[in-house]
Scaffold this active site. Structure first.
Site, PDB file in Angstrom:
ATOM      1  N   ALA A  57       0.841  -1.189   0.000  1.00 39.03           N
ATOM      2  CA  ALA A  57       0.000   0.000   0.000  1.00 39.03           C
ATOM      3  C   ALA A  57       0.881   1.246   0.000  1.00 39.03           C
ATOM      4  O   ALA A  57       2.067   1.184   0.322  1.00 39.03           O
ATOM      5  CB  ALA A  57      -0.903  -0.021   1.228  1.00 39.03           C
ATOM      6  N   GLY A  96       0.655  -5.418   0.549  1.00 34.83           N
ATOM      7  CA  GLY A  96      -0.446  -5.542  -0.404  1.00 34.83           C
ATOM      8  C   GLY A  96      -0.010  -6.188  -1.712  1.00 34.83           C
ATOM      9  O   GLY A  96      -0.824  -6.813  -2.399  1.00 34.83           O
ATOM     10  N   GLU A  99      -0.145  -9.797  -1.013  1.00 36.35           N
ATOM     11  CA  GLU A  99      -1.561 -10.166  -0.862  1.00 36.35           C
ATOM     12  C   GLU A  99      -2.246 -10.267  -2.221  1.00 36.35           C
ATOM     13  O   GLU A  99      -3.066 -11.158  -2.452  1.00 36.35           O
ATOM     14  CB  GLU A  99      -2.273  -9.137   0.028  1.00 36.35           C
ATOM     15  N   GLU A 119       4.006  -5.181   7.161  1.00 32.23           N
ATOM     16  CA  GLU A 119       3.078  -4.255   7.830  1.00 32.23           C
ATOM     17  C   GLU A 119       3.400  -4.051   9.303  1.00 32.23           C
ATOM     18  O   GLU A 119       3.337  -2.932   9.815  1.00 32.23           O
ATOM     19  CB  GLU A 119       1.633  -4.761   7.695  1.00 32.23           C
TER      20      GLU A 119
HETATM   21  N1  COA Z   1       4.523   3.388  -0.478  1.00 35.18           N
HETATM   22  C1  COA Z   1       4.968   4.595  -0.881  1.00 35.18           C
HETATM   23  N2  COA Z   1       6.252   4.870  -1.105  1.00 35.18           N
HETATM   24  C2  COA Z   1       7.133   3.884  -0.924  1.00 35.18           C
HETATM   25  C3  COA Z   1       6.752   2.601  -0.488  1.00 35.18           C
HETATM   26  C4  COA Z   1       5.376   2.367  -0.278  1.00 35.18           C
HETATM   27  N3  COA Z   1       4.908   1.202   0.112  1.00 35.18           N
HETATM   28  N4  COA Z   1       7.842   1.844  -0.386  1.00 35.18           N
HETATM   29  C5  COA Z   1       8.884   2.614  -0.743  1.00 35.18           C
HETATM   30  N5  COA Z   1       8.465   3.854  -1.066  1.00 35.18           N
HETATM   31  C6  COA Z   1       9.256   4.994  -1.533  1.00 35.18           C
HETATM   32  C7  COA Z   1      10.262   5.456  -0.501  1.00 35.18           C
HETATM   33  O1  COA Z   1       9.676   6.357   0.395  1.00 35.18           O
HETATM   34  C8  COA Z   1      11.324   6.104  -1.367  1.00 35.18           C
HETATM   35  O2  COA Z   1      10.868   7.361  -1.796  1.00 35.18           O
HETATM   36  P1  COA Z   1      11.424   8.721  -1.155  1.00 35.18           P
HETATM   37  O3  COA Z   1      12.908   8.645  -1.241  1.00 35.18           O
HETATM   38  O4  COA Z   1      10.773   9.771  -1.966  1.00 35.18           O
HETATM   39  O5  COA Z   1      10.941   8.719   0.266  1.00 35.18           O
HETATM   40  C9  COA Z   1      11.314   5.247  -2.619  1.00 35.18           C
HETATM   41  O6  COA Z   1      10.048   4.570  -2.614  1.00 35.18           O
HETATM   42  C10 COA Z   1      12.413   4.212  -2.677  1.00 35.18           C
HETATM   43  O7  COA Z   1      12.358   3.441  -1.465  1.00 35.18           O
HETATM   44  P2  COA Z   1      13.694   2.935  -0.751  1.00 35.18           P
HETATM   45  O8  COA Z   1      13.297   2.211   0.451  1.00 35.18           O
HETATM   46  O9  COA Z   1      14.605   4.096  -0.611  1.00 35.18           O
HETATM   47  O10 COA Z   1      14.261   1.962  -1.888  1.00 35.18           O
HETATM   48  P3  COA Z   1      14.921   0.534  -1.746  1.00 35.18           P
HETATM   49  O11 COA Z   1      15.193   0.130  -3.139  1.00 35.18           O
HETATM   50  O12 COA Z   1      16.010   0.566  -0.744  1.00 35.18           O
HETATM   51  O13 COA Z   1      13.788  -0.414  -1.133  1.00 35.18           O
HETATM   52  C11 COA Z   1      11.621  -1.454  -0.884  1.00 35.18           C
HETATM   53  C12 COA Z   1      12.608  -0.698  -1.829  1.00 35.18           C
HETATM   54  C13 COA Z   1      10.299  -1.575  -1.608  1.00 35.18           C
HETATM   55  C14 COA Z   1      12.170  -2.815  -0.548  1.00 35.18           C
HETATM   56  C15 COA Z   1      11.453  -0.636   0.422  1.00 35.18           C
HETATM   57  O14 COA Z   1      11.128   0.681   0.072  1.00 35.18           O
HETATM   58  C16 COA Z   1      10.379  -1.125   1.356  1.00 35.18           C
HETATM   59  O15 COA Z   1      10.593  -2.040   2.110  1.00 35.18           O
HETATM   60  N6  COA Z   1       9.218  -0.450   1.319  1.00 35.18           N
HETATM   61  C17 COA Z   1       8.167  -0.672   2.289  1.00 35.18           C
HETATM   62  C18 COA Z   1       7.272  -1.780   1.859  1.00 35.18           C
HETATM   63  C19 COA Z   1       6.167  -1.957   2.862  1.00 35.18           C
HETATM   64  O16 COA Z   1       6.299  -1.807   4.053  1.00 35.18           O
HETATM   65  N7  COA Z   1       5.010  -2.286   2.325  1.00 35.18           N
HETATM   66  C20 COA Z   1       3.861  -2.541   3.115  1.00 35.18           C
HETATM   67  C21 COA Z   1       3.078  -1.317   3.235  1.00 35.18           C
HETATM   68  S1  COA Z   1       1.651  -1.647   4.194  1.00 35.18           S
END
Ligand code: COA
Length: 675
Positions: A57, A96, A99, A119
C-alpha cells in the site's frame, strides 16, 4: 492491458517501487473490467515494470486512507475471476503486493524475487487477506514468520512452502504466460477455498508467549497473530472482515503513525547530503584495532569492502586478528575465506597509502589523534577521505592537524560496529560537500543508516545520552534507586535502562570518559561520582560479574542491596535529603532531558531537522520505534506541556541543566510542533 495471443497482460508501472497508489488501483480496476469483458483472452498475467513487484500500500497516503480502501476489494475481485489470473513476480512483493499475488490463481517468480508482509514494522497488520490466504497456501508457520515477525523469504524458500508454483527458468513474462495457458478452460483454484492447516492452533499458541515477550509496547505483532488465530476459528469471509477492521484501526493508531514517520524520516536523512558528486570508495583503511576498530573491520568485510586493517604495533595487530578470527569461527569455511580475503593486515601506517577512505579508530586522546591525522595527511593519497570515529572530540581540530581539512570528517560508529546500524557522519567547518555525500552513500552501501551532524560535543546520540545519564545520576543523589530508574526506562520501551546499559558498556570505560571530560563537569556532576565509586569497589560491570547489578552464573542481572546502601551513603555523606521519586518524574527527567537537548541541536543547526534526531536515537540507543523518536514523541505529548515541565525543572534544578531550548519555547508559544 495488452494481449499476447489468448492471454491478457496487465502491467503495473508506478515508479519507484510500484506502491498500490490510488492511480494503480484505478488502473488495475479498469484492466480487470477489460479482461472480464474481453472474449479473446482466456487468462491474464499481472506483472510489474521497474525493480520489483508491488511494494504494498502507498505509505505516503496512509494518513488519509478511507475506511474502505480500494485494494482489498480489487484483490477479492482477482480471486473471484472466472478466468485464471497469474502473478509474475520479480524483486520484492511486499504487503499488499504479496496479498495481491496470493489471491491470484497461480504465481511464477524470478529467482531474485522476495516475499514479505512488513506491515508489522509500520505498526499495521495485513489488510487485504494476507493473514487468511497465506496460511491456506503456505502454512501457518511461514505466515507467523512473515506477518508477525516481519521476515522476508526468497524465491527458493517460497517455492519450498508452496507460496509460488515455480521459479521461471527463462524470461519471467514468458514463463507466466505459459503457465497461464495450462490453467485455461478450468475453474480457477481459489486460495480462499483451501482449508486452513490442521496444525494452526498449535503454532499460534506456541508463538504467543514470545510475541508478547518481544512486544515492548508494540501492539501490531500480537494483532497480526490474533488475526491469524481468528481465521482458524471462523469462516474465510468473516475472518476477512475482522482482518480489515483490525488493520484499519491499526492504521489510525499512534504506533503506526510513529513507525510510518520513521520509515519516511529514514529516507529523508539519506537525502540530506546525497546531492553532491561523490568520490569513489573502493579500498578502506582502518587504523586502530580496539573493540570499535575490529567491529568496523568486520562490518566492512561483511559488506564486501576491500579493507586494510592497521594497528600501530605487531602485538595489537596480532590481538585484533585473533579476536576477529574468533568472531568468524562460527561461519562455514567458504564464508570465512571470503571475509578473510578482503582484509589486509599491517602494522605499518604506510599501508594506508592505497586507501580511498581511512577510518581512524584509536583511543580518545586528542593529542594522539591530532598527531595521527598529521601523519595521515602526508601518507594518504590526494583525494582520499580521512574520517575519525571519535565519539565527542573536535573534528575541526583533527581537520586542521591533517593539513587537508576539506578531506576530513567524522564517521562515528556505535558499539558493536558490526551490528549497530547507525552511523553519524560529522561534517566539519571545512569538510568538502562531496566528502559528506560520499560518506553518507558509503554508509548506506555497507548497510548502515547514516545521519548527518555538525561538530559539537557528542554529536547527536552521545550529546543527548549524556544529558540523560546526568539526570539519572542526579536522580540517584536525590534518592531514586537505579533499579527503579531502569524499570521506568525499560517500561517506556528501551531495551535497557541507563544502569543496565552502563554495566554492559563497562564502568571502567565510563570512568575513563569521565576523566577525559573532567574539566567540563559542573561541581554537581563531580559530586555525583557514582561511576568512580563503583570503579573503586571493583564493580566494573557485566564482564566483571557485578556493577550496578550483581550477575549470577547464568549472566542474569539481580538488584544488589550493596548498591542501595551506596546510594543512601552518598546522600548522607553529602548531606542531601533523599526522597521518594515517582515514576512520572523519573520518566520526564530522563526523556525530556533528551528532548530539550534535541531542540537545542535544531536551534544550533547541528542537524537538518528533527527527523535526523529521531532516526539517530531509535537506531543508536534503541529509543522505542513505536513512539517515533524523542522529537516525534514530544510533539505527541504536546509541546506546551513539554515546555512547561522543562521550565519547572529549570526552576527546581537550575538553569545550568535545564535551560529550555529557544526552539522549544517558541514552538510551544505559537502552537507549532517539531514536525
Ligand atoms: N509506499 C509509498 N512509497 C514507498 C513505499 C510504499 N509502500 N515503499 C517505498 N516507497 C518509496 C520510498 O519512500 C522512497 O521514496 P522517497 O525517497 O521519496 O521517500 C522510494 O520509494 C524508494 O524506497 P527505498 O526504500 O529508498 O528503496 P529501496 O530500493 O532501498 O527499497 C523497498 C525498496 C520496496 C524494498 C522498500 O522501500 C520497502 O521495504 N518499502 C516498504 C514496503 C512496505 O512496508 N510495504 C507494506 C506497506 S503496508
Amino acid at each position: 492491458m495488452i494481449r499476447d495471443g489468448d492471454v491478457a497482460v496487465i502491467r503495473i508501472d508506478e515508479p519507484p517501487v510500484n506502491a498500490a497508489t490510488e492511480a494503480v488501483c484505478a488502473g488495475l480496476a479498469a484492466a480487470l473490467d477489460a479482461f472480464a469483458a474481453d472474449g479473446t483472452s482466456r487468462a491474464a498475467v499481472i506483472l510489474c515494470g521497474g525493480a520489483g513487484f508491488v511494494a504494498g500500500a502507498d505509505i505516503k497516503a496512509m494518513d488519509a486512507v478511507p475506511d474502505a480502501p480500494p485494494l482489498p476489494d480489487l484483490i477479492d475481485r482477482i480471486e473471484a475471476s472466472e478466468k485464471p489470473i497469474i502473478a509474475a513476480i520479480h524483486g520484492a512483493a511486499l504487503g499488499g503486493g504479496l496479498e495481491l499475488a496470493l489471491a491470484c490463481h497461480g504465481r511464477i517468480a524470478s529467482a531474485d524475487a522476495r516475499f514479505g508482509l512488513p506491515e508489522v514494522k509500520l505498526g499495521l497488520i495485513p489488510g487485504a487477506g494476507g493473514t487468511q490466504r497465506l496460511p491456506r497456501l503456505a502454512g501457518v508457520a511461514i505466515t507467523i514468520d512473515l506477518a508477525v515477525d516481519g521476515r522476508e523469504i526468497d524465491a527458493a524458500a517460497a517455492l519450498a512452502v508452496g507460496l509460488i508454483d515455480a521459479i521461471a527458468e527463462g524470461p519471467l513474462r514468458d514463463a507466466a504466460i505459459a503457465h497461464a495457458r495450462t490453467l485455461t478452460g478450468r475453474t480457477p483454484r481459489r486460495t480462499r477455498d483451501l482449508p486452513m492447516p490442521a496444525d494452526g492452533h498449535a503454532l499460534v499458541d506456541a508463538a504467543a508467549p514470545y510475541v508478547a515477550k518481544k512486544a515492548r509496547g508494540r501492539r501490531a505483532p500480537s494483532l497480526a497473530l490474533d488475526a491469524i488465530r481468528f481465521g482458524l476459528d471462523h469462516p474465510f469471509d468473516e475472518a476477512l472482515v475482522n482482518e480489515r477492521a483490525v488493520s484499519i484501526a491499526a492504521l489510525r493508531s499512534e504506533e503506526s503513525r510513529a513507525l510510518r514517520h520513521l520509515f519516511l524520516a529514514e529516507r529523508r536523512v539519506r537525502r540530506d547530503a546525497a546531492k553532491a558528486r561523490v568520490r569513489t570508495i573502493t579500498t578502506v583503511g582502518v587504523i586502530g584495532l580496539g573493540t570499535m576498530g575490529r567491529g568496523i573491520v568486520q562490518a566492512l568485510a561483511a559488506a564486501g569492502v576491500e579493507t586494510i586493517a592497521v594497528a600501530r604495533s605487531e602485538a595489537s595487530l596480532g590481538k585484533a586478528q585473533g579476536a576477529i578470527d574468533k568472531a568468524w569461527a562460527k561461519l562455514d569455511d567458504a564464508q570465512r575465506t571470503a571475509l578473510a580475503q578482503r582484509v589486509r593486515w599491517s602494522s605499518d601506517l604506510s599501508a594506508l597509502a592505497d586507501a580511498d577512505l581511512v577510518i581512524e579508530s584509536i583511543g580518545e586522546a586528542m593529542a594522539d589523534k591530532a598527531a595521527l591525522f598529521a601523519a595521515l595527511g602526508d601518507i594518504a593519497r590526494p583525494g582520499a577521505i580521512l574520517a575519525s570515529n571519535t565519539s565527542y572530540l573536535d573534528v575541526d581540530a583533527l581537520a586542521d592537524a591533517s593539513g587537508r581539512a576539506a578531506d576530513v570528517a567524522g564517521l562515528h560508529f556505535f558499539n558493536p560496529a558490526n551490528v549497530m546500524r547507525l552511523v553519524e557522519v560529522v561534517a566539519g567547518a571545512a569538510t568538502a560537500p562531496d566528502v559528506v555525500a560520499s560518506l553518507m552513500g558509503f554508509a548506506r552501501r555497507i548497510g548502515k543508516i547514516a545521519i548527518l551532524s555538525g561538530v559539537c560535543d557528542g554529536f547527536v546520540v552521545n550529546r543527548l545520552l549524556a544529558k540523560r545519564s546526568r539526570e539519572a545520576y542526579f536522580l540517584l543523589e536525590e534518592g531514586a534507586s537505579p533499579y527503579a530508574v531502569d524499570r521506568v526506562i525499560a517500561g517506556f520501551g528501551f531495551p535497557l535502562g541507563p544502569f543496565a546499559l552502563g554495566d554492559l558498556a563497562g564502568i571502567d570505560v565510563q570512568r575513563a570518559a569521565r576523566i577525559a571530560r573532567a574539566d567540563r563537569l559542573s561541581p554537581r556532576e563531580h559530586r555525583a561520582d557514582f561511576v568512580d565509586q563503583l570503579f573503586a569497589a571493583g564493580r566494573l560491570g557485566r564482564r566483571a560479574g557485578k556493577g550496578w547489578y550483581a550477575y549470577g552464573e547464568d549472566g542474569k542481572p539481580a538488584p544488589d542491596p550493596e548498591i542501595d546502601s551506596l546510594v543512601a551513603a552518598h546522600g548522607a555523606h553529602h548531606g542531601i535529603t533523599q526522597r521518594m521519586i515517582g515514576e512520572a518524574e523519573i520518566r520526564d527527567r530522563l526523556i525530556l532531558a533528551m528532548v530539550n537537548e534535541g531542540a537545542k541541536l535544531i536551534d544550533e543547526g547541528i542537524v537538518a531537522g528533527p527527523h535526523a534526531i529521531d532516526i539517530a536515537l531509535v537506531h543508536g540507543i534503541g529509543f522505542p520505534a513505536h513512539l517515533g523518536g524523542p522529537m516525534w514523541w514530544a510533539d505527541r505529548q504536546g509541546l506546551g506541556d513539554v515546555a512547561t515541565t522543562v521550565s519547572r525543572f529549570a526552576a527546581e534544578q537550575g538553569d545550568a541543566y535545564w535551560r529550555p531550548a529557544e526552539g522549544l519555547i517558541s514552538r510551544a508559544a505559537t502552537n507549532r510542533n517539531f514536525y
